[in-house]
Design a protein around this motif. Structure first.
Motif, PDB file in Angstrom:
ATOM      1  N   UNK A  88      11.199   0.326  -4.639  1.00  0.00           N
ATOM      2  CA  UNK A  88       9.953  -0.442  -4.534  1.00  0.00           C
ATOM      3  C   UNK A  88       9.196  -0.136  -3.243  1.00  0.00           C
ATOM      4  N   UNK A  89       9.707   0.828  -2.464  1.00  0.00           N
ATOM      5  CA  UNK A  89       9.005   1.246  -1.257  1.00  0.00           C
ATOM      6  C   UNK A  89       9.546   0.685   0.046  1.00  0.00           C
ATOM      7  N   UNK A  90      10.568  -0.136   0.000  1.00  0.00           N
ATOM      8  CA  UNK A  90      11.156  -0.686   1.217  1.00  0.00           C
ATOM      9  C   UNK A  90      12.111   0.332   1.829  1.00  0.00           C
ATOM     10  N   UNK A  91      12.185   0.339   3.132  1.00  0.00           N
ATOM     11  CA  UNK A  91      13.102   1.220   3.865  1.00  0.00           C
ATOM     12  C   UNK A  91      13.885   0.383   4.860  1.00  0.00           C
ATOM     13  N   UNK A  92      15.126   0.801   5.087  1.00  0.00           N
ATOM     14  CA  UNK A  92      15.942   0.109   6.078  1.00  0.00           C
ATOM     15  C   UNK A  92      15.312   0.306   7.454  1.00  0.00           C
ATOM     16  N   UNK A 139       5.531  -6.615   5.550  1.00  0.00           N
ATOM     17  CA  UNK A 139       6.334  -7.312   4.543  1.00  0.00           C
ATOM     18  C   UNK A 139       7.771  -6.829   4.663  1.00  0.00           C
ATOM     19  N   UNK A 140       8.670  -7.742   4.910  1.00  0.00           N
ATOM     20  CA  UNK A 140      10.077  -7.399   5.052  1.00  0.00           C
ATOM     21  C   UNK A 140      10.939  -8.254   4.139  1.00  0.00           C
ATOM     22  N   UNK A 141      12.216  -7.937   4.129  1.00  0.00           N
ATOM     23  CA  UNK A 141      13.195  -8.720   3.377  1.00  0.00           C
ATOM     24  C   UNK A 141      14.580  -8.321   3.842  1.00  0.00           C
ATOM     25  N   UNK A 142      15.538  -9.139   3.520  1.00  0.00           N
ATOM     26  CA  UNK A 142      16.943  -8.807   3.726  1.00  0.00           C
ATOM     27  C   UNK A 142      17.582  -8.818   2.352  1.00  0.00           C
ATOM     28  N   UNK A 143      18.038  -7.675   1.915  1.00  0.00           N
ATOM     29  CA  UNK A 143      18.643  -7.565   0.591  1.00  0.00           C
ATOM     30  C   UNK A 143      20.134  -7.836   0.635  1.00  0.00           C
TER      31      UNK A 143
END
Length: 141
Positions: free
Chosen positions: A127-131, A112-116
């Motif tokens: 929320x647990x996301x890392x670059x 699960x990824x995203x671009x913030x």
């Protein structure tokens, strides 16, 4: 469909939302200006065609949303997480993201990824996301 309720706030997966409230979210976030003409048909297609579309409703009013683009097997991208400015800083955005993560994981999605947007790093890290090191986001121009 699963829903999560908290103090009158309901987060649930939907395929349709009131078009005027949906457009208001994007405008409030500054993503679409008033003079940017978007058809109702286009707006209706976004929740219909997203793999998952989570709406945050307060007394049946859409006050936040997030969606996932995915094959619903292995990979997913979370995008368009937004909460009306009048309701921000109450944890609603985190509830939406966590709701989407849980729903994706239930379907077996393991990446699960995203671009913030600028300024959202701490929000997503909490929320647990890392670059992702050594990766560069690209966009076709």
């Amino acid at each position: 469909m699963r829903t999560e309720k908290l103090n009158g706030l309901e987060i649930k997966l939907v395929r349709t939302v009131p078009v005027d409230q949906f457009q208001a979210l994007y405008q409030d976030a500054g993503w679409w200006q008033d003079d940017y003409k978007i058809t109702d048909t286009f707006l209706r297609r976004i929740p219909e065609k997203s793999a998952l579309f989570a709406g945050a409703f307060l007394e049946k009013k859409l006050i936040g949303m997030g969606r996932a683009l995915s094959d619903l097997c292995s990979d997913a991208y979370i995008q368009d997480v937004v909460v009306l400015s009048a309701y921000q800083k109450r944890g609603i955005g985190s509830l939406i993201v966590n709701f989407l993560i849980e729903e994706l994981k239930k379907r077996g999605v393991d990446w699960i990824g995203l671009i913030g947007e600028p300024g959202t790093r701490v929000f997503y890290e909490n929320l647990g996301f890392r670059q992702m090191k050594n990766y560069i986001p690209f966009k076709l121009e």
